[in-house]
Design a protein around this motif. Structure first.
Motif, mmCIF file in Angstrom:
data_model
loop_
_atom_site.group_PDB
_atom_site.id
_atom_site.type_symbol
_atom_site.label_atom_id
_atom_site.label_comp_id
_atom_site.label_asym_id
_atom_site.label_seq_id
_atom_site.Cartn_x
_atom_site.Cartn_y
_atom_site.Cartn_z
ATOM 1 N N ASP A 191 23.292 56.891 14.241
ATOM 2 C CA ASP A 191 23.968 56.770 15.527
ATOM 3 C C ASP A 191 23.399 55.544 16.239
ATOM 4 N N THR A 192 24.016 54.404 16.046
ATOM 5 C CA THR A 192 23.449 53.134 16.524
ATOM 6 C C THR A 192 23.419 53.019 18.044
ATOM 7 N N GLY A 193 24.239 53.787 18.729
ATOM 8 C CA GLY A 193 24.256 53.696 20.186
ATOM 9 C C GLY A 193 23.369 54.705 20.880
ATOM 10 N N ALA A 194 22.626 55.495 20.114
ATOM 11 C CA ALA A 194 21.855 56.590 20.700
ATOM 12 C C ALA A 194 20.591 56.123 21.396
ATOM 13 N N GLY A 195 20.049 54.956 20.997
ATOM 14 C CA GLY A 195 18.749 54.550 21.514
ATOM 15 C C GLY A 195 17.647 55.344 20.849
ATOM 16 N N ASN A 196 16.408 54.978 21.141
ATOM 17 C CA ASN A 196 15.260 55.684 20.583
ATOM 18 C C ASN A 196 14.296 56.023 21.718
ATOM 19 N N PHE A 197 14.401 57.229 22.243
ATOM 20 C CA PHE A 197 13.546 57.644 23.352
ATOM 21 C C PHE A 197 13.566 59.158 23.471
ATOM 22 N N ASP A 198 12.581 59.678 24.170
ATOM 23 C CA ASP A 198 12.495 61.113 24.414
ATOM 24 C C ASP A 198 11.962 61.311 25.829
ATOM 25 N N SER A 199 12.854 61.682 26.744
ATOM 26 C CA SER A 199 12.473 61.851 28.155
ATOM 27 C C SER A 199 12.812 63.256 28.626
ATOM 28 N N ARG A 200 12.536 64.236 27.797
ATOM 29 C CA ARG A 200 12.976 65.594 28.102
ATOM 30 C C ARG A 200 12.070 66.340 29.080
ATOM 31 N N THR A 201 10.927 65.763 29.449
ATOM 32 C CA THR A 201 9.998 66.505 30.298
ATOM 33 C C THR A 201 9.886 65.955 31.718
ATOM 34 N N TYR A 202 10.632 64.899 32.056
ATOM 35 C CA TYR A 202 10.566 64.360 33.422
ATOM 36 C C TYR A 202 11.944 63.930 33.885
ATOM 37 N N LEU A 203 12.301 64.388 35.058
ATOM 38 C CA LEU A 203 13.524 63.928 35.709
ATOM 39 C C LEU A 203 13.308 63.985 37.207
ATOM 40 N N ALA A 204 13.624 62.892 37.886
ATOM 41 C CA ALA A 204 13.607 62.856 39.344
ATOM 42 C C ALA A 204 15.000 62.472 39.814
ATOM 43 N N LEU A 205 15.582 63.298 40.662
ATOM 44 C CA LEU A 205 16.866 63.001 41.294
ATOM 45 C C LEU A 205 16.596 62.666 42.752
ATOM 46 N N SER A 206 17.138 61.546 43.230
ATOM 47 C CA SER A 206 16.829 61.090 44.587
ATOM 48 C C SER A 206 18.084 60.734 45.359
ATOM 49 N N LEU A 207 17.975 60.932 46.683
ATOM 50 C CA LEU A 207 18.993 60.496 47.638
ATOM 51 C C LEU A 207 18.271 59.717 48.736
ATOM 52 N N ARG A 208 18.634 58.463 48.920
ATOM 53 C CA ARG A 208 17.980 57.651 49.942
ATOM 54 C C ARG A 208 19.025 56.816 50.686
ATOM 55 N N THR A 209 19.905 57.491 51.349
ATOM 56 C CA THR A 209 20.921 56.827 52.149
ATOM 57 C C THR A 209 20.352 56.560 53.534
ATOM 58 N N PHE A 210 20.413 55.327 53.989
ATOM 59 C CA PHE A 210 19.861 55.006 55.299
ATOM 60 C C PHE A 210 20.660 55.728 56.380
ATOM 61 N N GLY A 211 19.930 56.329 57.336
ATOM 62 C CA GLY A 211 20.568 57.119 58.371
ATOM 63 C C GLY A 211 20.652 58.593 58.029
ATOM 64 N N LYS A 212 20.243 58.963 56.799
ATOM 65 C CA LYS A 212 20.197 60.357 56.362
ATOM 66 C C LYS A 212 18.746 60.723 56.040
ATOM 67 N N ASN A 213 18.434 62.004 56.115
ATOM 68 C CA ASN A 213 17.135 62.460 55.646
ATOM 69 C C ASN A 213 17.083 62.334 54.136
ATOM 70 N N HIS A 214 16.072 61.624 53.644
ATOM 71 C CA HIS A 214 15.941 61.403 52.207
ATOM 72 C C HIS A 214 15.511 62.686 51.503
ATOM 73 N N ASP A 215 15.863 62.773 50.225
ATOM 74 C CA ASP A 215 15.476 63.934 49.435
ATOM 75 C C ASP A 215 15.202 63.498 48.007
ATOM 76 N N ARG A 216 14.288 64.202 47.390
ATOM 77 C CA ARG A 216 13.954 63.936 45.993
ATOM 78 C C ARG A 216 13.553 65.247 45.341
ATOM 79 N N LYS A 217 14.126 65.535 44.197
ATOM 80 C CA LYS A 217 13.795 66.748 43.467
ATOM 81 C C LYS A 217 13.400 66.384 42.049
ATOM 82 N N LEU A 218 12.306 67.003 41.593
ATOM 83 C CA LEU A 218 11.800 66.791 40.241
ATOM 84 C C LEU A 218 12.240 67.937 39.331
#
Length: 504
Positions: A191-218
């Motif tokens: 699968d040439t388009g798959a890439g070679n990486f393993d990031s299954r143990t970390y994810l950060a989702l963030s919202l940083r819109t100016f004028g809003k309260n920022h949020d980040r969830k791990l």
């Protein structure tokens, strides 16, 4: 239209999906195309094919290329559709099937037999996760389905990181998050388009819109230790910011920056910097937000929000801190106070704001300030024009004979540490950066007074103090005396404005 999914009986709603006999770009007549030559599924949305004829004439294509729950399709609906088509289409049966179910309630499905979904169409899957397998059964890719559970503005742009401090990647759509994120890939199986990486143990989702309260969830916030081919929700959301909503991003941080933000910079130090004045003494900090224009706490918070949403170096020191990749710089406690990130000190805050902040030192200990009153004395325009103008503030009624208008009159002192300053002097000796400030814009003398600890003049600490203010000139301003009372409040305003001198 909403996301295409199964109904309560486990069936596809009528007139939602139709198999196309032609691929996209070649006059497709349906919104799902099984590319048997290349082993791919095409999801042909309304932006490519406006209408679909389900047998009763053309109608609007219900498969939409939009975010959240306003468009797209779930993996289980796609799985159900393949089962339905293979029942009726013997030409489709001649080939290995594309999909296999794993766990419908977590949206977990598999692409098997080396099958894929066209790369540009992966973002159209909702509330789903997937494992893509080679013909041998070996795993080529893993997609984790991430969903936001809180309120997200329709024009806000969430982003994610697959490593702590890693490169931020915008989600495919603005607004609520509901899409598959690739967290594993290997090209070992062809699968040439798959890439070679393993990031299954970390994810950060963030919202940083100016004028809003920022949020980040791990990932850890959701109770998941490792991601796989399923879907899960994150309590990510935002709300209107009560303090920064009236500011524009360009004025706070950018080419059109104006005061007080022209005097704000963030610097990380190799050696910790000591700051004092707290209830419990002094403490060490490795991050200093310089605030040379005495911006208010609200204005400082706006600056911290602004630098947190830029994908650039925000450190004026020798190091590099990428704003968008760093953690947020403050939070709120149960009392609604601003609590700085560990190691961050905000300099030069107005005394009136110091009860609203907890400064967190390098060790993670929070420090608060004693209750100091900000005293603001309005002196008008003429003293500034008088090179000989001076001011002096006294206690009006000290203990015993320590009263104003006697030889024992006691001069009021400010809250400076470790040595308190007498509130007096030539006006020309003071400016916006001295401990006792003279603010030219508002024509005010401003200083902090230690309400809870001052015992000067033989008076008790923590009680109201009557004061006398004298402002006099010698050439341009006349003389003026005013009285006032310092109470236990954030700001005390007193007016003592001499007239123009016309007697010389």
């Amino acid at each position: 239209m909403a996301t295409i999914d199964l109904d309560g009986s486990g069936n596809l709603p009528a007139n939602t999906l139709k198999q196309s006999t032609n691929p996209r770009g070649s006059a497709p007549n349906g919104n799902i195309y099984f590319d048997l030559t290349n082993g791919e599924i095409q999801l042909i949305t309304a932006d490519e094919l406006a209408t679909v004829d389900f047998g009763g004439g053309p109608v609007a294509n219900p498969l939409l290329n939009s975010g959240g729950t306003a468009g797209g399709i779930t993996a289980r609906a796609l799985y159900k559709f393949e089962r339905q088509e293979r029942k009726a289409d013997e030409a489709l049966r001649k080939y290995d099937y594309f999909m296999k179910g794993s766990f419908k309630f977590a949206g977990a499905y598999e692409m098997v037999n080396g099958r894929k979904i066209v790369a540009a169409d992966v973002k159209k899957l909702r509330s789903s996760g997937m494992v893509w397998r080679a013909a041998s059964g070996a795993v080529n890719r893993i997609y984790f389905g991430a969903r936001s559970l809180g309120s997200v503005g329709a024009t806000s742009q969430p982003y994610y990181q697959l490593a702590a401090g890693g490169a931020p990647t915008n989600t495919s759509y603005q607004g609520a998050v509901n899409e598959m994120i690739q967290v594993y890939g290997t090209t070992a199986n062809g699968d040439t388009g798959a890439g070679n990486f393993d990031s299954r143990t970390y994810l950060a989702l963030s919202l940083r819109t100016f004028g809003k309260n920022h949020d980040r969830k791990l990932l850890s916030d959701s109770g998941i230790s490792a991601m796989d081919g399923f879907s899960a929700g994150f309590a990510l959301g935002e709300s209107n910011h009560l303090t920064t909503g009236g500011y524009t991003l360009a004025n706070v941080y950018g080419g059109a920056q104006i005061a007080p933000w022209t005097g704000m910079t963030l610097e990380q130090y190799g050696a910790a910097q000591s700051r004092s004045g707290f209830v419990d003494g002094s403490a060490n900090f490795s991050y200093i937000l310089h605030n040379t224009n005495s911006g208010t706490l609200n204005e400082v918070v706006a600056y911290l929000d602004a630098i947190a949403q830029t994908d650039n170096d925000i450190d004026i020191g020798a190091g590099v801190i990428n704003g968008k990749r760093a953690v947020t710089w403050y939070s709120y406690d149960a009392q609604g106070r601003i609590v700085t990130k560990q190691g961050l000190h905000i300099d030069n805050l107005p005394e009136s704001d110091k009860q609203r902040i907890v400064q967190t030192d390098d060790s993670g200990t929070g420090h608060t300030y004693p209750f100091n009153v900000e005293v603001r004395i309005k002196i008008g325009s003429y003293p500034e024009l008088d090179a000989n103008a001076w001011f002096h503030v006294y206690l009006a009624d000290g203990a015993g004979a320590q009263d104003f208008n006697t030889a024992n009159a006691v001069t009021l002192r400010d809250a400076s540490t470790p040595t308190r300053n007498a509130v007096k002097g030539l006006l020309s000796a003071f400016n916006g950066t001295t401990a006792i400030k003279y603010l030219t814009a508002s024509k005010e003398i401003v200083f902090s007074y230690p309400y809870d600890s001052d015992t000067d003049g033989g008076l008790s600490a923590g009680v109201d103090k009557a004061i006398v203010v004298e402002v006099e000139g010698n050439g341009t301003a006349t003389q003026k005396k005013a009285t006032g009372t310092i109470t236990r409040t954030a700001v005390v305003n007193i007016s003592c404005e001499p007239e123009q001198e016309t007697n010389m």
